[in-house]
Design a protein around this motif. Structure first.
Motif, PDB file in Angstrom:
ATOM      1  N   MET A   1      44.318  44.018  39.834  1.00 53.81           N
ATOM      2  CA  MET A   1      43.649  44.049  41.134  1.00 53.81           C
ATOM      3  C   MET A   1      42.490  42.797  41.144  1.00 53.81           C
ATOM      4  O   MET A   1      41.717  43.255  39.880  1.00 53.81           O
ATOM      5  CB  MET A   1      43.158  45.395  41.658  1.00 53.81           C
TER       6      MET A   1
ATOM      7  N   GLU B   1      39.771  43.237  45.968  1.00 53.07           N
ATOM      8  CA  GLU B   1      40.612  44.558  46.402  1.00 53.07           C
ATOM      9  C   GLU B   1      40.022  45.721  45.809  1.00 53.07           C
ATOM     10  O   GLU B   1      40.269  46.870  46.624  1.00 53.07           O
ATOM     11  CB  GLU B   1      41.973  44.506  45.787  1.00 53.07           C
TER      12      GLU B   1
ATOM     13  N   THR C   1      44.777  42.458  52.499  1.00 53.62           N
ATOM     14  CA  THR C   1      45.462  42.191  51.331  1.00 53.62           C
ATOM     15  C   THR C   1      46.989  42.228  51.368  1.00 53.62           C
ATOM     16  O   THR C   1      47.396  42.024  50.505  1.00 53.62           O
ATOM     17  CB  THR C   1      44.945  43.121  50.160  1.00 53.62           C
TER      18      THR C   1
END
Length: 90
Positions: free
Chosen positions: A1, A5, A56
């Motif tokens: 990630m 994020e 995202t």
């Protein structure tokens, strides 16, 4: 990630806490005006969680949901809140 994020996950966590605390307060209060205001809080929290999630995750319907929520979330709660405050009087 990625760091972005992680930040979004933290934002979603904070919004989820606000949503759950609003749900608990709706269940504990007996005042209809407070319930009406908290229902708006829950609606906007769910919308914000979804729109943050779409940053995202690419979806084909993300823009349409935001547009529909702006229309339905801007007009209808205002009218219903006015009816609740005035206790149905016109």
């Amino acid at each position: 990630m990625s760091p972005f994020e992680w930040i979004l996950a933290g934002c979603i966590a904070v919004m989820t806490v606000a949503l759950v605390s609003g749900l608990v307060l709706i269940l504990r209060t007996s005042d209809f005006l407070t319930r009406a205001v908290l229902s708006d809080l829950i609606f906007y929290a769910m919308l914000c969680i979804f729109l943050t999630w779409t940053l995202t995750h690419s979806t084909s319907i993300g823009y349409e949901v935001a547009l529909l929520a702006a229309i339905a979330g801007g007009v209808l709660p205002t009218l219903s809140m006015a009816r609740i405050i005035s206790k149905g009087r016109r």
